[in-house]
Scaffold this active site. Structure first.
Site, PDB file in Angstrom:
ATOM      1  CG  ASP A   1     -76.835  44.923  41.801  1.00 28.16           C
ATOM      2  OD1 ASP A   1     -75.800  44.780  41.080  1.00 28.16           O
ATOM      3  OD2 ASP A   1     -77.810  44.356  40.967  1.00 28.16           O
TER       4      ASP A   1
ATOM      5  CG  ASP B   1     -80.607  46.964  39.695  1.00 26.89           C
ATOM      6  OD1 ASP B   1     -80.181  48.088  39.668  1.00 26.89           O
ATOM      7  OD2 ASP B   1     -80.562  46.494  39.035  1.00 26.89           O
ATOM      8  CD  GLU B   2     -76.057  49.286  39.856  1.00 27.68           C
ATOM      9  OE1 GLU B   2     -75.228  48.678  39.610  1.00 27.68           O
ATOM     10  OE2 GLU B   2     -76.475  48.956  38.368  1.00 27.68           O
TER      11      GLU B   2
END
Length: 410
Positions: free
Chosen positions: A9, A111-112
């Site tokens: 993350d 974003d993960e």
DNA sequence: TCTGGGGTCCTAGGACCC
DNA sequence: TCTGGGGTCCTAGGACCC
């Protein structure tokens, strides 16, 4: 070797990415070291906070806060408008690095990522990933390690930034159960309210409550979060083959709209964007939805319609959306419009119905050529006459002017 | 309390068919 | 005409995620 799941993350993704970009382009100030936030749009004071720096956080700036409120609690706040194209690039690069560690990588959001890997020592691997990303891309990540996706994700959210956490089954009681129940994945505002009403305040209390009772009050969602609270999840890491289910755009209008002519223009501008994205994905849609929200009171409404044949034509989608809007609109002032298409199929093979226009192929080519021109020269290149002097953008939708955008991210 | 915008999934009710 | 019941499709709306 044992199989492990990692959740990676990016820490305050938008802000970090913007900061790195700025530094690389000669800006002396690192946004991460001052009170800064990403949010708002071109017109600045409108919009909300999407990401913030540590200093901004300490000053009381919160994600989701309207800009003017953030400025009230933190007057020296530096606000930067989002640059989604940059974020996509950063996201791609982060994913690419993770893919050098394992073939099984799922991009879960911008974003993960989830990653599956069989190895001896997952902590060593996690440090390698974290350092590699930091060294080559200049930003920090949190990594959670466990044996399923849910636990890995819960692990990565423990302490931030730049941290690695394990969340193995035997650690659930100590690391996860004391947390407030709304920190559990899939427990949002409404669920939280319901749970606290019954005295369930922590993840541990949820884990130890009666699943039949949860089922009674929340159906399948109750069963789901009970399993999550107990660390139970068997969903596979999906190697990037998720299909897009729908494409939609919506916008909040700068003024109350109570005139059908303006309403039509907003709906058309949103439809333009939706249709461009649809064609960019080489897809046809079978269902068109339209929705609106009232000026003040929550009161929103929507309506959808299944078309007789799938389409990727701006005009067909627009006419359907407008019809639907007219059916549900009570003529009161509107501040938010949405257009969305679902039941998507690839455009290569599509059923022609006897109702289709003869020159459908021609129209499809026309639309495709317009798309190309807009990609090349910007969305203002070609506009419908109705937009001229209307003060309304001819192509309207969240991710602004340039294409391609976050069309098929997940 | 809807700040924004883009998504997915679930549920419930009605229509319709056999 | 509505008696029964089961299945599927469609739509509206709610809830969650980032």
């Amino acid at each position: 070797m044992k199989k492990y799941i990692f959740h990676i993350d990016a820490n305050s993704a938008y802000l970090s990415w913007q900061a790195v970009y700025d530094l690389q382009h000669g800006n002396a100030i690192d946004l991460r070291n001052i009170s800064a936030a990403i949010g708002g749009d071109k017109s600045k004071r409108k919009g909300i906070i999407l990401a913030k720096s540590l200093k901004a956080k300490q000053a009381g700036v919160k994600t989701g806060q309207p800009l003017f409120e953030a400025l009230k609690v933190c007057p020296e706040l530096t606000i930067v408008s989002p640059n989604y194209q940059l974020y996509m690039k950063c996201s791609d690069e982060m994913t690419a690095i993770i893919q050098t560690f394992s073939k099984k990588v799922e991009r879960f959001s911008v974003d993960e990522c989830f990653m599956e890997l069989s190895c001896e020592n997952p902590i060593v691997i996690a440090y390698q990933i974290k350092e590699y990303i930091h060294k080559t891309l200049g930003f920090t990540v949190n990594i959670g390690i466990s044996t399923n996706k849910l636990l890995a994700k819960m692990g990565s959210e423990l302490e931030k930034p730049d941290k690695i956490h394990t969340m193995f089954k035997e650690e659930i009681m100590e690391k996860m159960w004391p947390l407030p129940v709304n920190e559990l994945f899939m427990v949002g505002r409404a669920t939280y309210k319901k749970l606290t009403k019954y005295g369930i305040n922590t993840i541990g209390q949820l884990a130890n409550s009666d699943i039949d009772f949860l089922n009674q009050i929340m159906k399948s969602h109750g069963r789901l979060i009970w399993h999550y609270a107990n660390g139970l999840d068997s969903s596979p890491v999906k190697k990037d083959n998720r299909k897009i289910k729908g494409i939609g755009n919506s916008t909040t209008t700068p003024f109350d709209v109570d005139d059908i002519r303006y309403a039509s223009l907003f709906i058309l501008s949103l439809t333009e964007m939706v249709a461009i994205r649809l064609r960019a994905n080489n897809m046809m849609c079978h269902v068109v939805h339209v929705s609106y929200h009232r000026a003040s009171k929550g009161g929103g409404q929507g309506r959808q319609r299944k078309l007789i044949t799938p389409t990727d034509q701006t005009n067909t989608i627009y006419q359907t959306a407008l019809e639907l809007f007219k059916e549900i609109w009570d003529e009161g002032p509107v501040r938010h419009f949405g257009v969305r298409v679902t039941m998507l199929n690839t455009a290569n093979i599509y059923q022609r119905s006897i109702f289709d226009e003869k020159n459908l192929e021609k129209k499809r080519r026309l639309n495709q050529n317009i798309d190309l021109l807009r990609v090349k020269y910007g969305s203002q290149t070609i506009k419908r006459a109705s937009f001229i002097a209307s003060g309304i953008n001819n192509v309207n939708g969240g991710v602004h002017d340039n294409y391609p955008m976050m069309t098929s991210l997940l």
